[in-house]
Design a protein around this motif. Sequence first.
Motif, mmCIF file in Angstrom:
data_model
loop_
_atom_site.group_PDB
_atom_site.id
_atom_site.type_symbol
_atom_site.label_atom_id
_atom_site.label_comp_id
_atom_site.label_asym_id
_atom_site.label_seq_id
_atom_site.Cartn_x
_atom_site.Cartn_y
_atom_site.Cartn_z
ATOM 1 N N GLU A 16 0.826 -1.208 0.000
ATOM 2 C CA GLU A 16 0.000 0.000 0.000
ATOM 3 C C GLU A 16 0.861 1.259 0.000
ATOM 4 N N GLY A 17 0.680 2.096 -1.007
ATOM 5 C CA GLY A 17 1.386 3.360 -1.076
ATOM 6 C C GLY A 17 2.777 3.300 -1.694
ATOM 7 N N ALA A 18 3.243 2.104 -2.054
ATOM 8 C CA ALA A 18 4.581 1.976 -2.632
ATOM 9 C C ALA A 18 4.483 1.829 -4.151
ATOM 10 N N CYS A 19 5.411 2.430 -4.856
ATOM 11 C CA CYS A 19 5.466 2.296 -6.315
ATOM 12 C C CYS A 19 6.247 1.023 -6.647
ATOM 13 N N GLU A 20 5.757 0.285 -7.606
ATOM 14 C CA GLU A 20 6.399 -0.952 -8.024
ATOM 15 C C GLU A 20 7.609 -0.688 -8.922
ATOM 16 N N MET A 21 7.711 0.502 -9.479
ATOM 17 C CA MET A 21 8.754 0.793 -10.460
ATOM 18 C C MET A 21 9.926 1.603 -9.928
ATOM 19 N N CYS A 22 9.736 2.289 -8.816
ATOM 20 C CA CYS A 22 10.808 3.113 -8.264
ATOM 21 C C CYS A 22 10.749 3.053 -6.737
ATOM 22 N N PRO A 23 11.749 3.559 -6.052
ATOM 23 C CA PRO A 23 11.774 3.445 -4.592
ATOM 24 C C PRO A 23 10.908 4.460 -3.844
ATOM 25 N N HIS A 24 10.100 5.219 -4.541
ATOM 26 C CA HIS A 24 9.308 6.267 -3.894
ATOM 27 C C HIS A 24 7.868 5.840 -3.647
ATOM 28 N N LEU A 26 3.835 6.264 -3.744
ATOM 29 C CA LEU A 26 2.977 6.820 -4.789
ATOM 30 C C LEU A 26 2.589 8.263 -4.492
ATOM 31 N N ARG A 27 2.446 8.602 -3.208
ATOM 32 C CA ARG A 27 2.066 9.985 -2.854
ATOM 33 C C ARG A 27 3.167 10.983 -3.221
ATOM 34 N N ALA A 28 4.399 10.506 -3.434
ATOM 35 C CA ALA A 28 5.504 11.382 -3.813
ATOM 36 C C ALA A 28 5.541 11.646 -5.316
ATOM 37 N N ASP A 30 4.304 13.055 -8.906
ATOM 38 C CA ASP A 30 3.470 14.066 -9.549
ATOM 39 C C ASP A 30 2.886 13.411 -10.807
ATOM 40 N N ALA A 31 2.170 14.154 -11.608
ATOM 41 C CA ALA A 31 1.531 13.584 -12.802
ATOM 42 C C ALA A 31 2.551 12.988 -13.765
ATOM 43 N N ILE A 32 3.673 13.659 -13.962
ATOM 44 C CA ILE A 32 4.710 13.164 -14.873
ATOM 45 C C ILE A 32 5.309 11.868 -14.337
ATOM 46 N N SER A 33 5.577 11.827 -13.033
ATOM 47 C CA SER A 33 6.156 10.629 -12.427
ATOM 48 C C SER A 33 5.211 9.438 -12.535
ATOM 49 N N GLY A 48 15.863 4.905 -15.073
ATOM 50 C CA GLY A 48 15.968 5.747 -13.887
ATOM 51 C C GLY A 48 14.621 6.255 -13.424
ATOM 52 N N CYS A 49 14.665 7.153 -12.485
ATOM 53 C CA CYS A 49 13.466 7.695 -11.862
ATOM 54 C C CYS A 49 13.365 9.201 -12.159
ATOM 55 N N VAL A 50 12.149 9.694 -12.302
ATOM 56 C CA VAL A 50 11.932 11.123 -12.527
ATOM 57 C C VAL A 50 11.117 11.764 -11.415
ATOM 58 N N CYS A 51 10.924 11.036 -10.325
ATOM 59 C CA CYS A 51 10.116 11.549 -9.214
ATOM 60 C C CYS A 51 10.771 12.790 -8.610
ATOM 61 N N PRO A 52 9.956 13.766 -8.218
ATOM 62 C CA PRO A 52 10.491 14.976 -7.634
ATOM 63 C C PRO A 52 10.970 14.785 -6.184
ATOM 64 N N ALA A 53 10.700 13.618 -5.602
ATOM 65 C CA ALA A 53 11.081 13.338 -4.205
ATOM 66 C C ALA A 53 12.584 13.204 -4.042
#
Length: 53
Positions: A16-24, A26-28, A30-33, A48-53
């Motif tokens: 719950e709340g974890a992304c399967e594709m990156c270490p962040h 899901l709440r972290a 944004d729309a692009i991520s 790689g990852c593009v998350c703003p976190a």
Amino acid sequence: MTTPTATPVLPVPAVEGACEMCPHALRAHDAISLRFCAATRAAAITRGCVCPA
């Protein structure tokens, strides 16, 4: 002729709340991520990852 429409595929959390594709979380994301991780999952690729976190 009809134009096909794409159905968005969002990352499915393994925990719950974890992304399967990156270490962040899901709440972290944004729309692009969210879109980036969904595309990464749909294409079954590693990148790689593009998350703003």
